[in-house]
Design a protein around this motif. Structure first.
Motif, PDB file in Angstrom:
ATOM      1  N   HIS A  79      32.609 -10.072   0.667  1.00 58.84           N
ATOM      2  CA  HIS A  79      33.989 -10.520   0.821  1.00 58.84           C
ATOM      3  C   HIS A  79      34.451 -10.390   2.265  1.00 58.84           C
ATOM      4  CE1 HIS A  79      34.777 -10.922  -3.488  1.00 58.84           C
ATOM      5  NE2 HIS A  79      34.113  -9.789  -3.656  1.00 58.84           N
ATOM      6  N   THR A  80      35.524 -11.112   2.550  1.00 61.60           N
ATOM      7  CA  THR A  80      36.204 -11.026   3.842  1.00 61.60           C
ATOM      8  C   THR A  80      37.488 -10.223   3.664  1.00 61.60           C
ATOM      9  OG1 THR A  80      35.361 -13.208   4.451  1.00 61.60           O
ATOM     10  CG2 THR A  80      37.212 -12.358   5.727  1.00 61.60           C
ATOM     11  N   PRO A 114      41.023 -12.324   9.714  1.00 65.26           N
ATOM     12  CA  PRO A 114      39.957 -11.432   9.236  1.00 65.26           C
ATOM     13  C   PRO A 114      39.815 -10.199  10.117  1.00 65.26           C
ATOM     14  CG  PRO A 114      39.201 -13.709   9.319  1.00 65.26           C
ATOM     15  CD  PRO A 114      40.517 -13.676  10.032  1.00 65.26           C
ATOM     16  N   HIS A 151      37.446  -7.423   8.689  1.00 68.30           N
ATOM     17  CA  HIS A 151      36.162  -6.859   8.274  1.00 68.30           C
ATOM     18  C   HIS A 151      35.447  -7.828   7.332  1.00 68.30           C
ATOM     19  CE1 HIS A 151      38.566  -3.271   9.319  1.00 68.30           C
ATOM     20  NE2 HIS A 151      37.413  -2.672   9.596  1.00 68.30           N
ATOM     21  N   TYR A 152      34.135  -7.634   7.225  1.00 74.32           N
ATOM     22  CA  TYR A 152      33.301  -8.316   6.234  1.00 74.32           C
ATOM     23  C   TYR A 152      32.423  -7.254   5.584  1.00 74.32           C
ATOM     24  CZ  TYR A 152      34.638 -12.382   9.005  1.00 74.32           C
ATOM     25  OH  TYR A 152      35.352 -13.341   9.683  1.00 74.32           O
ATOM     26  N   VAL A 182      34.987  -7.190  12.871  1.00 74.52           N
ATOM     27  CA  VAL A 182      34.769  -8.464  13.559  1.00 74.52           C
ATOM     28  C   VAL A 182      33.947  -8.287  14.829  1.00 74.52           C
ATOM     29  CG1 VAL A 182      36.790  -9.609  12.595  1.00 74.52           C
ATOM     30  CG2 VAL A 182      37.033  -8.217  14.658  1.00 74.52           C
ATOM     31  N   ASP A 234      32.800 -18.033   8.449  1.00 70.85           N
ATOM     32  CA  ASP A 234      33.080 -16.996   7.455  1.00 70.85           C
ATOM     33  C   ASP A 234      31.854 -16.739   6.581  1.00 70.85           C
ATOM     34  OD1 ASP A 234      35.324 -15.309   6.182  1.00 70.85           O
ATOM     35  OD2 ASP A 234      34.495 -16.383   4.458  1.00 70.85           O
ATOM     36  N   ALA A 285      29.304 -14.862   8.603  1.00 70.15           N
ATOM     37  CA  ALA A 285      29.695 -13.462   8.795  1.00 70.15           C
ATOM     38  C   ALA A 285      29.380 -12.648   7.546  1.00 70.15           C
ATOM     39  CB  ALA A 285      31.184 -13.379   9.128  1.00 70.15           C
ATOM     40  N   ARG A 286      29.650 -13.223   6.371  1.00 67.44           N
ATOM     41  CA  ARG A 286      29.307 -12.528   5.130  1.00 67.44           C
ATOM     42  C   ARG A 286      27.801 -12.413   4.957  1.00 67.44           C
ATOM     43  NH1 ARG A 286      32.495 -15.690   0.730  1.00 67.44           N
ATOM     44  NH2 ARG A 286      32.810 -17.243   2.356  1.00 67.44           N
ATOM     45  N   GLN A 327      33.692 -21.384   0.995  1.00 64.75           N
ATOM     46  CA  GLN A 327      34.746 -20.368   0.895  1.00 64.75           C
ATOM     47  C   GLN A 327      34.763 -19.728  -0.489  1.00 64.75           C
ATOM     48  OE1 GLN A 327      36.438 -19.467   3.547  1.00 64.75           O
ATOM     49  NE2 GLN A 327      35.170 -20.904   4.691  1.00 64.75           N
TER      50      GLN A 327
END
Length: 300
Positions: free
Chosen positions: A136-137, A167, A169-170, A188, A211, A214-215, A300
């Motif tokens: 999750h973001t 955002p 954190h991931y 980030v 996104d 990043a995940r 997403q």
């Protein structure tokens, strides 16, 4: 003057046509067709057969700039890696991406395979201990708390609507059938530090699906703590590499990293970018991949 004009016209009429170095656009498409028996043998049953892989490959050749100029060996290696791992090669599914890089030493474009987080999650579920995997973001307006140690804590209550903000954190969290669990949180800055080390940091999925990438970065860091299936271990070894051996045994050897990033190769005078315009009859009427904006929304 009339005699001079007549002589010039006659000379031009006898002059051979100028030849360009433009690649034949259907070469890689024909090569994919030649590979169909090998792809068919490598594919898991759920992927729909070699025709589906050929269709997706054709769509990517038409959609991704410079992909049609890549070497046959690297293109075949990337397709075979996807086939053997059971992943769809194309940005729409988010499982794997075929990116062209210019190899400065070889002076040619080569295909680098970049796994998407959907592909990594898909391979995680093949392990018998897999019980759950989430990523999750975290946004500025979320309630978020985490702590590592002997009694780890991870709590996330997402905000809604415009209160979300940017955002921050991931994270990725996994659960195992034996009752175990693990999670990894990246802020980030952590993600940016890892992105900047990637050869694809400024284009491809990092540009269109930030996104999701990043995940994926959080998932990949988490996999260092988890038991991995043979397929997942091979996938991690080939992520962001070039495979030039399309034989079945080529999956057991890690791919090569290309030195340098994608560059605009100086075009010969009068030459054009290669495109795939001549669609073989067997592909007529098949849908093409969605545009990057559609792929981004689907991720997403």
């Amino acid at each position: 003057m009339s005699n001079l004009a007549e002589r010039v016209a006659a000379k031009n009429a006898n002059r051979p046509a100028v030849q360009t170095n433009r690649p034949q656009p259907a070469t890689l498409v024909q090569f994919v067709q030649q590979m169909r028996p090998e792809i068919e043998r490598a594919l898991p049953a759920h992927l729909g057969g070699a025709d589906r892989i050929a269709r997706i490959a054709l769509t990517e050749l038409r959609r991704v700039e410079h992909l049609a100029e890549c070497s046959r060996e690297s293109f075949a290696g990337a397709l075979m890696t996807c086939a053997q791992l059971g992943l769809e090669p194309g940005g729409v599914s988010g499982e794997a991406y075929l990116l062209p890089f210019f190899n400065r030493k070889q002076r040619t474009y080569e295909v680098q395979l970049v796994l998407g987080y959907q592909g990594m999650i898909k391979l995680y579920w093949q392990h018998p201990l897999a019980a759950g995997l989430d990523t999750h973001t975290v946004f500025e307006g979320d309630e978020f708390e985490y702590e590592y140690g002997l009694t780890p804590v991870l709590k996330h209550r997402p905000a809604r609507g415009s209160a979300k903000g940017q955002p921050t954190h991931y994270y990725a969290v996994a659960r195992l059938t034996n009752g175990g669990s693990a999670f990894v949180v990246l802020d980030v800055d952590d993600v940016e530090a890892i992105r900047k080390r990637s050869k694809a940091k400024d284009f491809g999925p990092w540009a269109t699906d930030y996104d999701a990438m990043a995940r994926k970065t959080a998932v990949r860091q988490l996999f260092k703590l988890l038991p991995k299936s043979a397929e997942l271990a091979r996938a991690v070894a080939h992520d962001e590499t070039v495979r030039r051996d399309p034989s079945p045994e080529g999956l057991d050897a890690p791919g090569d990293y290309i030195e340098g990033e994608i560059v605009e190769r100086p075009a010969a005078e009068g030459a054009e970018h290669a495109t795939v315009e001549d669609v073989p009859e067997q592909f007529a009427g098949w849908p093409e991949a969605a545009e990057p904006a559609v792929a981004e929304a689907a991720a997403q």
